[in-house]
Design a protein around this motif. Sequence first.
Motif, PDB file in Angstrom:
ATOM      1  N   SER A 204      -7.182  28.561  60.691  1.00 25.94           N
ATOM      2  CA  SER A 204      -6.791  27.313  60.049  1.00 25.94           C
ATOM      3  C   SER A 204      -7.190  26.104  60.895  1.00 25.94           C
TER       4      SER A 204
ATOM      5  N   ALA B 151     -10.892  25.657  60.650  1.00 25.89           N
ATOM      6  CA  ALA B 151     -11.269  25.060  59.364  1.00 25.89           C
ATOM      7  C   ALA B 151     -11.017  23.553  59.384  1.00 25.89           C
ATOM      8  N   ALA B 152      -9.911  23.131  59.978  1.00 27.21           N
ATOM      9  CA  ALA B 152      -9.607  21.697  60.073  1.00 27.21           C
ATOM     10  C   ALA B 152     -10.637  20.987  60.954  1.00 27.21           C
TER      11      ALA B 152
ATOM     12  N   MET C 246      -8.835  25.277  53.118  1.00 26.17           N
ATOM     13  CA  MET C 246      -7.756  24.840  54.004  1.00 26.17           C
ATOM     14  C   MET C 246      -6.410  24.863  53.286  1.00 26.17           C
TER      15      MET C 246
END
Length: 160
Positions: free
Chosen positions: A17, A20-21, A79
């Motif tokens: 996560s 991905a950010a 996301m």
Amino acid sequence: MSLKARLEQYLTLVAESKDAAWRAEKLAARIRELEAEQVSDSVQGTRDDGTTGHIRITGVPLPEIDRLLGIRRKRETRMRFLAMELEQRAAELEAEIETIPDPTVRLILRQRYIDGMTWEHVSRRNGHAGTDWARVRATRFFAGARENARVANKQNKAGG
């Protein structure tokens, strides 16, 4: 799958996560750069006054921006999916951690896996700075859980 494996998988999901950010922010920065960039080209055509010749055109690189915006939309969807999956798994894991009889082990597992602290930070936060206290307690708990599962499995096979 064991509790330990699910907890470690949760940490990997948290890392995914965050990755991905980071990728989304990197892409957004590239889009901002392109939106600020002026490109120009020369084409053959007729001007407003009716004369023919080379005409210089300028603008932003829309095809590239559109392509990157499409990628950004896909990443934002991913996301949101990851965020929902993280919330769901965290709730499931916290509920399972709550069933552990030892409050110290519950605290250690919650801090390490749900809160994402390092083993050293967990030890320090619980008054055991400079030691492997938290990691050792968790390792002993997981070893006991594995042994209990092995014994239960053996009893089930013998009885069934």
